[in-house]
Design a protein around this motif. Structure first.
Motif, mmCIF file in Angstrom:
data_model
loop_
_atom_site.group_PDB
_atom_site.id
_atom_site.type_symbol
_atom_site.label_atom_id
_atom_site.label_comp_id
_atom_site.label_asym_id
_atom_site.label_seq_id
_atom_site.Cartn_x
_atom_site.Cartn_y
_atom_site.Cartn_z
ATOM 1 N N ASN A 53 0.781 -1.227 0.000
ATOM 2 C CA ASN A 53 0.000 0.000 0.000
ATOM 3 C C ASN A 53 0.819 1.286 0.000
ATOM 4 O O ASN A 53 0.286 2.358 -0.274
ATOM 5 C CB ASN A 53 -0.930 0.016 1.222
ATOM 6 N N ALA A 54 2.115 1.201 0.321
ATOM 7 C CA ALA A 54 2.911 2.418 0.487
ATOM 8 C C ALA A 54 3.265 3.085 -0.831
ATOM 9 O O ALA A 54 3.504 4.290 -0.869
ATOM 10 C CB ALA A 54 4.184 2.104 1.271
ATOM 11 N N SER A 55 3.329 2.310 -1.909
ATOM 12 C CA SER A 55 3.689 2.867 -3.215
ATOM 13 C C SER A 55 3.155 1.938 -4.298
ATOM 14 O O SER A 55 2.782 0.796 -4.024
ATOM 15 C CB SER A 55 5.210 3.013 -3.336
ATOM 16 N N PRO A 56 3.147 2.385 -5.556
ATOM 17 C CA PRO A 56 2.677 1.506 -6.643
ATOM 18 C C PRO A 56 3.685 0.410 -7.002
ATOM 19 O O PRO A 56 3.391 -0.413 -7.873
ATOM 20 C CB PRO A 56 2.506 2.471 -7.824
ATOM 21 N N ASN A 57 4.829 0.402 -6.348
ATOM 22 C CA ASN A 57 5.930 -0.460 -6.772
ATOM 23 C C ASN A 57 6.214 -1.604 -5.803
ATOM 24 O O ASN A 57 7.314 -2.150 -5.763
ATOM 25 C CB ASN A 57 7.196 0.388 -6.939
ATOM 26 N N GLY A 58 5.201 -1.989 -5.018
ATOM 27 C CA GLY A 58 5.390 -2.993 -3.989
ATOM 28 C C GLY A 58 5.894 -4.327 -4.489
ATOM 29 O O GLY A 58 6.636 -5.019 -3.790
ATOM 30 N N ALA A 85 19.926 -4.902 -7.279
ATOM 31 C CA ALA A 85 21.250 -5.198 -7.838
ATOM 32 C C ALA A 85 21.688 -4.086 -8.783
ATOM 33 O O ALA A 85 22.855 -3.656 -8.777
ATOM 34 C CB ALA A 85 21.223 -6.541 -8.564
ATOM 35 N N GLN A 86 20.764 -3.596 -9.604
ATOM 36 C CA GLN A 86 21.096 -2.525 -10.533
ATOM 37 C C GLN A 86 21.443 -1.235 -9.788
ATOM 38 O O GLN A 86 22.363 -0.502 -10.166
ATOM 39 C CB GLN A 86 19.936 -2.277 -11.498
ATOM 40 N N THR A 87 20.709 -0.951 -8.715
ATOM 41 C CA THR A 87 21.019 0.224 -7.904
ATOM 42 C C THR A 87 22.428 0.119 -7.326
ATOM 43 O O THR A 87 23.203 1.086 -7.346
ATOM 44 C CB THR A 87 19.989 0.372 -6.768
ATOM 45 N N PHE A 88 22.781 -1.067 -6.836
ATOM 46 C CA PHE A 88 24.132 -1.278 -6.307
ATOM 47 C C PHE A 88 25.185 -1.096 -7.398
ATOM 48 O O PHE A 88 26.248 -0.517 -7.166
ATOM 49 C CB PHE A 88 24.256 -2.683 -5.723
ATOM 50 N N ARG A 89 24.898 -1.612 -8.600
ATOM 51 C CA ARG A 89 25.859 -1.497 -9.696
ATOM 52 C C ARG A 89 26.117 -0.030 -10.035
ATOM 53 O O ARG A 89 27.259 0.382 -10.275
ATOM 54 C CB ARG A 89 25.348 -2.233 -10.928
ATOM 55 N N GLU A 90 25.070 0.757 -10.083
ATOM 56 C CA GLU A 90 25.229 2.170 -10.415
ATOM 57 C C GLU A 90 26.043 2.902 -9.354
ATOM 58 O O GLU A 90 26.870 3.772 -9.672
ATOM 59 C CB GLU A 90 23.860 2.821 -10.606
ATOM 60 N N LEU A 91 25.833 2.551 -8.094
ATOM 61 C CA LEU A 91 26.629 3.157 -7.028
ATOM 62 C C LEU A 91 28.088 2.734 -7.154
ATOM 63 O O LEU A 91 29.005 3.561 -7.023
ATOM 64 C CB LEU A 91 26.080 2.739 -5.655
ATOM 65 N N GLY A 92 28.325 1.446 -7.429
ATOM 66 C CA GLY A 92 29.691 0.962 -7.560
ATOM 67 C C GLY A 92 30.424 1.556 -8.739
ATOM 68 O O GLY A 92 31.622 1.873 -8.654
ATOM 69 N N GLY A 122 11.695 1.064 -9.827
ATOM 70 C CA GLY A 122 12.866 0.498 -10.470
ATOM 71 C C GLY A 122 14.112 0.446 -9.613
ATOM 72 O O GLY A 122 15.196 0.136 -10.108
ATOM 73 N N CYS A 123 13.986 0.714 -8.301
ATOM 74 C CA CYS A 123 15.175 0.816 -7.441
ATOM 75 C C CYS A 123 15.351 -0.372 -6.501
ATOM 76 O O CYS A 123 16.456 -0.638 -6.040
ATOM 77 C CB CYS A 123 15.127 2.108 -6.636
ATOM 78 N N GLY A 124 14.271 -1.064 -6.139
ATOM 79 C CA GLY A 124 14.391 -2.281 -5.358
ATOM 80 C C GLY A 124 14.659 -2.113 -3.882
ATOM 81 O O GLY A 124 15.097 -3.052 -3.221
ATOM 82 N N PHE A 125 14.416 -0.933 -3.317
ATOM 83 C CA PHE A 125 14.597 -0.737 -1.876
ATOM 84 C C PHE A 125 13.482 0.145 -1.340
ATOM 85 O O PHE A 125 12.852 0.899 -2.086
ATOM 86 C CB PHE A 125 15.962 -0.101 -1.561
ATOM 87 N N THR A 126 13.251 0.058 -0.030
ATOM 88 C CA THR A 126 12.263 0.915 0.606
ATOM 89 C C THR A 126 12.949 2.113 1.252
ATOM 90 O O THR A 126 14.123 2.064 1.610
ATOM 91 C CB THR A 126 11.465 0.155 1.684
ATOM 92 N N LEU A 127 12.183 3.179 1.398
ATOM 93 C CA LEU A 127 12.712 4.410 1.979
ATOM 94 C C LEU A 127 12.514 4.428 3.491
ATOM 95 O O LEU A 127 11.507 3.960 4.004
ATOM 96 C CB LEU A 127 12.013 5.619 1.359
ATOM 97 N N GLN A 128 13.477 4.984 4.179
ATOM 98 C CA GLN A 128 13.428 5.081 5.637
ATOM 99 C C GLN A 128 12.369 6.076 6.096
ATOM 100 O O GLN A 128 11.813 6.847 5.314
ATOM 101 C CB GLN A 128 14.785 5.533 6.150
ATOM 102 N N ASN A 129 12.131 6.075 7.424
ATOM 103 C CA ASN A 129 11.229 7.078 8.011
ATOM 104 C C ASN A 129 11.880 7.719 9.240
ATOM 105 O O ASN A 129 11.232 7.984 10.239
ATOM 106 C CB ASN A 129 9.878 6.467 8.388
ATOM 107 N N ARG A 130 13.180 7.979 9.159
ATOM 108 C CA ARG A 130 13.899 8.536 10.292
ATOM 109 C C ARG A 130 13.457 9.942 10.657
ATOM 110 O O ARG A 130 13.721 10.417 11.767
ATOM 111 C CB ARG A 130 15.399 8.511 10.017
#
Length: 580
Positions: A187-192, A214-221, A427-435
């Motif tokens: 329910n938090a986003s359309p990308n669940g 994995a793709q997000t990690f590759r781009e960071l690397g 398209g990122c494969g991770f959830t966002l924090q709520n700090r």
């Protein structure tokens, strides 16, 4: 001909009552080279892989952190924050990195009020609680500044990328966390579906692939920090937050930076010096200081003379931490925006005055913060390497919440949810924090929400030194679990580690409830209630509320050789592993 067994998973209940029901034990893991201790076995192996390739403890800690994003995504990840402590064996120094993110510059208390948000905090699932994710920059800066120099960031991230692409079988305890958060993710986003298996949470032993992560990690690397804070990933984060009424802009991400800071410390019993990341780690240090002053003033007998986990022992610990939380929840804020009186809070004079508030017979009914400035009171995975470097890296996604979650099959009332906001940038494969939930929506509070400000954090990796030699590298996951850090120092230094824990509840109120595992004797809990504590007992999987600890200790045998001794909390799926 072999026959196959078809399981109707929809009719299978997770065996809540079997969680730690039977007596068991885990042997201490010893090693003379590198050691990794964390809450997921495959993530520990990722750290070892990097050590075998020539990386040091800092490299291994980042590799483990990234792999935990794949194996235990409810608890940590690139969509959250990270802190690092590093012991340099050559210089005998402890170095600290604050990798937490800041609030969007345009975010104000007035804007939130206009949106109808009442109360003192941003709701956990409101995307205005998303601060800039700091973990990606923390990983990059740790490898660049504290790493061995033998491995690139891409090489350090490679084990996690492989796990995400090939898929990992989901561990038992984490499968339950995933199930508890299934509706949140949907329910938090359309990308669940990016973090679900066929539209649902994966079950124990099922393999889940996270190709977008994995793709997000590759781009960071490949691109460094720009691969996360600029371009595709940054745009996806901003698009999602704005679609839900948030005000984060691309500039908020592009301008983010980690901060190398001077660690804070407290020397306990003139023997062990505990180091923490400032300013958030000050809670444990204040607690240690108050506890030591209580003993020196004769308000309680020395802890080691008290029966371990007796009512008197626990009463002293709980009261010391209540006083510590009252101070830290008021004074701890972004030091770049507000002055945090660290020196004054840790002064012997102030700690002695706070200790005088302790009543050995019953709980203090009204604990509030003191005033150290004018001296008048108003009242964690870890890795080591063969050359004795050590790093403890704490990454987080969320403020955990003890909530009422009901499912007719799983009976999860009172379970802890994870995954932060549960919102996944496309398209990122991770959830966002709520700090950002750690901010206070009151202009008069030091931790008041302001644009471009870091919130109060509960992440506190810790190290302890004897003289200038590393003694312990340790940490506890699970929000306000600093309580475990206080007895850990005194008891491990004496060779008697804790094996049961209690936890203060929502420490925003220092007069809140205290949770105990069901392994505590009933008479102990009842005695504490009689002393005025709001003591509550948790059992089964709810014992995860106590957090999950990881610890590595350096010991010396008769020949003079150093040995690493490591352990991992049985409340999680992980273990400690040693390099050969």
């Amino acid at each position: 001909m072999a026959s196959s067994i078809n399981i109707d998973w929809d009719k299978v209940n997770y065996p809540e009552l079997n969680f730690q029901r039977f007596p068991s034990r885990r042997s201490v893991v010893y090693g003379t080279k590198g050691v990794v201790s964390c809450s997921q076995p495959l993530a520990a192996e990722a750290g070892l892989e990097v050590l075998r390739k020539g990386g040091n403890a800092a490299d291994a800690a980042v590799a483990t952190s990234a792999a935990l994003n794949v194996t235990e995504p409810s608890c940590c990840g690139i969509g959250g924050d990270a802190f690092c402590l590093f012991y340099d064996a050559k210089t005998k120094e402890v170095k600290a990195l604050n990798g937490s993110g800041r609030s969007p510059k345009k975010l104000t208390i007035e804007y939130l009020r206009e949106r109808g948000i009442e109360g003192n905090q941003i709701p956990l699932t409101d995307l205005n609680s998303v601060t800039v994710p700091g973990a990606a920059a923390a990983w990059a800066d740790t490898v660049k500044t504290l790493g061995s120099g033998k491995l690139t960031l891409a090489e350090v991230l490679e084990p996690a990328i492989r796990l995400a692409e090939e898929g990992v079988p989901v561990s038992e305890i984490h499968a339950r966390s995933w199930k508890a958060s299934e509706d949140l993710i949907k329910n938090a986003s359309p990308n669940g579906n990016e973090m679900l298996l066929n539209g649902r949470a994966p079950r124990p032993g099922e393999i889940i692939k996270l190709p977008n992560l994995a793709q997000t990690f590759r781009e960071l690397g490949e691109k460094g920090k720009d691969g996360f804070y600029k371009g595709r990933v940054a745009q996806a984060i901003v698009d999602l937050i704005k679609s839900k009424g948030g005000v984060m802009e691309l500039d908020d991400l592009a301008e983010h930076s980690s901060a190398f800071v001077e660690p804070i410390k407290y020397t306990y019993a003139n023997e062990v010096t505990v180091y923490e990341c400032p300013p958030n780690g000050i809670t444990a240090l204040i607690g240690l200081g108050i506890l030591e002053e209580m003993q020196e003033q004769g308000l309680t007998r020395p802890l080691l003379e008290l029966e371990h986990n007796s009512p008197e022992y626990l009463h002293a610990l709980i009261e010391a931490l209540r006083l510590a939380f009252a101070d830290s929840r008021w004074y701890v804020a972004d030091p770049d925006v507000e002055h945090v009186p660290v020196k004054e809070l840790l002064s012997k004079e102030y700690l002695a005055k706070r200790a005088k508030l302790f009543d050995p017979e019953r709980t203090n009914p009204n604990v509030v913060h003191g005033n150290p400035v004018n001296s008048s009171d108003t009242v964690y995975f870890t890795a080591t390497s063969g050359v004795m470097h050590a790093a403890i890296f704490r990454a987080t996604l969320q403020v955990w919440r003890f909530c009422d979650y009901k499912d007719k099959d799983l009976r999860l009332t009172g379970y802890i949810l994870g995954f932060g906001t549960g919102a996944i940038p496309k398209g990122c494969g991770f959830t966002l924090q709520n700090r950002g939930n750690g901010f206070i929506l009151d202009h008069k509070h030091p931790n008041a929400l302001k644009g471009g400000k870091r919130p109060y954090h509960t992440i506190i990796p810790a190290m302890a030194l004897r003289g200038d030699e590393l003694f312990l590298s340790y940490g506890v996951m699970g929000g306000f679990m600093q309580l475990l850090l206080t007895p850990l120092v005194s008891r491990i230094s004496a060779g008697t580690p804790d094996n049961q824990t209690s936890s203060t509840g929502d420490a925003g109120d220092a007069n809140s409830e205290v949770y105990f595992e069901d392994t505590f004797p009933t008479e102990t809990v009842e005695k504490l209630r009689a002393m005025g504590h709001d003591a509550r007992v948790v059992d089964g999987f709810r014992r995860g509320l106590m957090g999950r600890g990881q610890v590595i200790q350096k010991i010396q045998d008769d020949s003079g050789r150093f040995v690493w001794a490591a352990g991992s909390d049985p409340r999680a799926d992980g273990h400690a592993v040693a390099q050969i």
